[in-house]
Design a protein around this motif. Structure first.
Motif, PDB file in Angstrom:
ATOM      1  N   ARG A 119      35.171  40.911  44.832  1.00  0.00           N
ATOM      2  CA  ARG A 119      35.965  40.804  43.770  1.00  0.00           C
ATOM      3  C   ARG A 119      35.010  39.883  42.722  1.00  0.00           C
ATOM      4  O   ARG A 119      34.642  38.815  43.048  1.00  0.00           O
ATOM      5  CB  ARG A 119      37.181  40.265  43.817  1.00  0.00           C
ATOM      6  N   VAL A 120      34.895  40.463  41.521  1.00  0.00           N
ATOM      7  CA  VAL A 120      34.142  40.058  40.427  1.00  0.00           C
ATOM      8  C   VAL A 120      34.676  40.096  39.109  1.00  0.00           C
ATOM      9  O   VAL A 120      35.493  40.940  38.756  1.00  0.00           O
ATOM     10  CB  VAL A 120      32.691  40.645  40.439  1.00  0.00           C
ATOM     11  N   VAL A 121      34.977  38.862  38.353  1.00  0.00           N
ATOM     12  CA  VAL A 121      35.463  38.772  37.074  1.00  0.00           C
ATOM     13  C   VAL A 121      34.275  38.794  36.089  1.00  0.00           C
ATOM     14  O   VAL A 121      33.348  37.831  36.293  1.00  0.00           O
ATOM     15  CB  VAL A 121      36.246  37.552  36.978  1.00  0.00           C
ATOM     16  N   ALA A 167      42.415  32.201  40.514  1.00  0.00           N
ATOM     17  CA  ALA A 167      43.440  32.626  40.776  1.00  0.00           C
ATOM     18  C   ALA A 167      43.644  34.168  41.470  1.00  0.00           C
ATOM     19  O   ALA A 167      44.478  34.137  42.396  1.00  0.00           O
ATOM     20  CB  ALA A 167      44.438  32.664  39.502  1.00  0.00           C
ATOM     21  N   THR A 168      42.582  34.884  41.043  1.00  0.00           N
ATOM     22  CA  THR A 168      42.446  36.196  41.621  1.00  0.00           C
ATOM     23  C   THR A 168      41.604  35.995  42.912  1.00  0.00           C
ATOM     24  O   THR A 168      41.230  37.212  43.629  1.00  0.00           O
ATOM     25  CB  THR A 168      41.998  37.137  40.656  1.00  0.00           C
ATOM     26  N   ASN A 169      41.201  34.842  43.381  1.00  0.00           N
ATOM     27  CA  ASN A 169      40.283  34.783  44.528  1.00  0.00           C
ATOM     28  C   ASN A 169      38.948  35.619  44.316  1.00  0.00           C
ATOM     29  O   ASN A 169      38.380  36.299  45.472  1.00  0.00           O
ATOM     30  CB  ASN A 169      40.917  35.327  45.775  1.00  0.00           C
ATOM     31  N   ALA A 170      38.614  35.530  43.207  1.00  0.00           N
ATOM     32  CA  ALA A 170      37.119  36.394  43.182  1.00  0.00           C
ATOM     33  C   ALA A 170      35.910  35.733  43.592  1.00  0.00           C
ATOM     34  O   ALA A 170      35.860  34.384  43.742  1.00  0.00           O
ATOM     35  CB  ALA A 170      36.989  36.488  41.327  1.00  0.00           C
ATOM     36  N   ASP A 171      34.862  36.148  44.053  1.00  0.00           N
ATOM     37  CA  ASP A 171      33.774  35.925  44.592  1.00  0.00           C
ATOM     38  C   ASP A 171      32.999  35.311  43.654  1.00  0.00           C
ATOM     39  O   ASP A 171      32.143  34.273  44.041  1.00  0.00           O
ATOM     40  CB  ASP A 171      33.119  36.982  45.066  1.00  0.00           C
ATOM     41  N   ILE A 172      32.782  35.633  42.310  1.00  0.00           N
ATOM     42  CA  ILE A 172      32.275  35.059  41.453  1.00  0.00           C
ATOM     43  C   ILE A 172      32.726  35.583  40.107  1.00  0.00           C
ATOM     44  O   ILE A 172      33.188  36.669  39.561  1.00  0.00           O
ATOM     45  CB  ILE A 172      30.690  35.619  41.460  1.00  0.00           C
ATOM     46  N   TYR A 187      32.504  46.492  44.074  1.00  0.00           N
ATOM     47  CA  TYR A 187      33.470  45.540  43.580  1.00  0.00           C
ATOM     48  C   TYR A 187      34.887  45.811  42.993  1.00  0.00           C
ATOM     49  O   TYR A 187      34.950  46.871  42.311  1.00  0.00           O
ATOM     50  CB  TYR A 187      33.014  44.668  42.627  1.00  0.00           C
ATOM     51  N   ASP A 188      35.843  44.983  43.591  1.00  0.00           N
ATOM     52  CA  ASP A 188      36.930  44.932  42.536  1.00  0.00           C
ATOM     53  C   ASP A 188      36.713  44.210  41.101  1.00  0.00           C
ATOM     54  O   ASP A 188      36.296  43.100  41.476  1.00  0.00           O
ATOM     55  CB  ASP A 188      38.159  44.291  43.230  1.00  0.00           C
ATOM     56  N   VAL A 189      36.832  44.983  40.050  1.00  0.00           N
ATOM     57  CA  VAL A 189      36.431  44.104  38.769  1.00  0.00           C
ATOM     58  C   VAL A 189      37.735  43.910  38.058  1.00  0.00           C
ATOM     59  O   VAL A 189      38.389  44.710  37.634  1.00  0.00           O
ATOM     60  CB  VAL A 189      35.539  45.295  37.892  1.00  0.00           C
ATOM     61  N   ILE A 190      37.392  42.869  37.354  1.00  0.00           N
ATOM     62  CA  ILE A 190      38.357  42.194  36.604  1.00  0.00           C
ATOM     63  C   ILE A 190      37.612  41.744  35.265  1.00  0.00           C
ATOM     64  O   ILE A 190      36.705  41.114  35.304  1.00  0.00           O
ATOM     65  CB  ILE A 190      39.202  41.081  37.027  1.00  0.00           C
ATOM     66  N   LEU A 191      37.848  42.173  33.797  1.00  0.00           N
ATOM     67  CA  LEU A 191      37.250  41.978  32.823  1.00  0.00           C
ATOM     68  C   LEU A 191      38.220  41.051  31.991  1.00  0.00           C
ATOM     69  O   LEU A 191      39.156  41.332  31.525  1.00  0.00           O
ATOM     70  CB  LEU A 191      37.167  43.396  31.977  1.00  0.00           C
ATOM     71  N   VAL A 192      37.452  40.115  31.549  1.00  0.00           N
ATOM     72  CA  VAL A 192      37.982  39.185  30.568  1.00  0.00           C
ATOM     73  C   VAL A 192      37.224  39.310  29.223  1.00  0.00           C
ATOM     74  O   VAL A 192      35.957  39.175  29.255  1.00  0.00           O
ATOM     75  CB  VAL A 192      37.911  37.638  30.840  1.00  0.00           C
TER      76      VAL A 192
END
Length: 273
Positions: free
Chosen positions: A15-17, A164-169, A50-55
């Motif tokens: 998982r990546v942010v 909080a989302t337990n992202a790898d990086i 990856y599971d991707v989250i965008l900020v």
């Protein structure tokens, strides 16, 4: 029977942010469409692994394209953010539609992480989106929050989201190539730090000086984000958002070509070999 329900996405192992700032996303008080498309294209590629989250930043700058208010005043900034949020999300939607990627907007304040119950709710919302192959797009809620409820910049928001989302990086895409021993805009002999496992205390106390008029951070807020993640045993890559090759090389090819990798010493040694 509802036949329009999108099938659940295959759970990724990593998982990546990704955090992108106003300096990268905007140009001449407008959204930089080509840079946004490049970002969206990269995210599309990352989602295969990856599971991707965008900020994302950019709402206030987007609002200024239609509403000329003084962003230094609290009400002006809130009005700009309110006008800019739909503009920013519409621009993202058009780009992500090219790659058939559905998106969801999540607006947060510091209060959303002030209790286990609220943090768990946020985690479950993120997990629900990712499970159904929806890309969460996170921004700070500038509109209804008070100064006491705000992170103040999306660098530190993205660090909290990554934890909080337990992202790898966490990958912060900025207008600089990484963290230097001195200001590269002023000194030609400035040298970039390839890795860093401890942030100098004095560097965290410096005044924030953003290069873009609509940015709220600068290098100091990025160092504070890195410091937060190091203390929580997580990693952060600071690299250039105008040229995404460093981010792509690191995330897709495991090659650390440029940018500064922050994290616990044992972790970043493995990554930078």
């Amino acid at each position: 029977m509802n036949t329009n329900t999108k099938p659940k996405a295959k759970k990724k192992t990593k998982r990546v942010v990704i955090k992108v700032g106003s300096a990268v996303l905007t140009e001449n008080n407008n959204i930089a469409k080509e840079r946004m498309l490049n970002l969206v294209s990269m995210i599309s590629g990352l989602r295969k692994t990856y599971d991707v989250i965008l900020v994302t930043s950019g709402a206030v700058a987007a609002g200024y394209s239609t509403l000329k208010l003084d962003k230094s005043k609290q009400i002006g900034k809130k009005a700009l953010a309110a006008a800019g949020q739909p503009i920013l999300m519409t621009a993202y939607k058009k780009k992500f539609d090219i790659y058939d990627i559905d998106t969801a907007q999540i607006l947060l304040t510091e209060d959303d992480f002030d209790s286990r119950k609220r943090t768990k709710m946020f985690q479950e919302i993120i997990d629900a989106h990712l499970t159904h192959d929806i890309l969460p797009i996170v921004n700070e809620n500038d509109i209804t929050s008070t100064p006491e409820q705000q992170f103040g910049d999306n660098d530190q928001l993205s660090a909290v989201v990554a934890h909080a989302t337990n992202a790898d990086i966490l990958v912060i895409l900025s207008d600089i190539d990484g963290y230097f021993d001195k200001n590269p805009h002023e000194y030609q002999d400035a040298k970039i730090f390839k890795t860093m496992s401890k942030i100098p205390e004095q560097a965290l106390l410096e005044e924030s000086t953003a290069n873009n008029s609509f940015a709220t951070g600068g290098i100091v807020t990025k160092l504070k984000a890195a410091n937060f993640l190091i203390k929580h045993g997580r990693k952060m890559l600071l690299c250039n958002g105008f040229d995404l090759s460093a981010a792509e090389s690191f995330l897709l090819e495991n090659k650390h070509t440029l940018g500064t990798l922050f994290g616990p010493e044992n972790e970043i040694k493995k990554e930078s070999k």
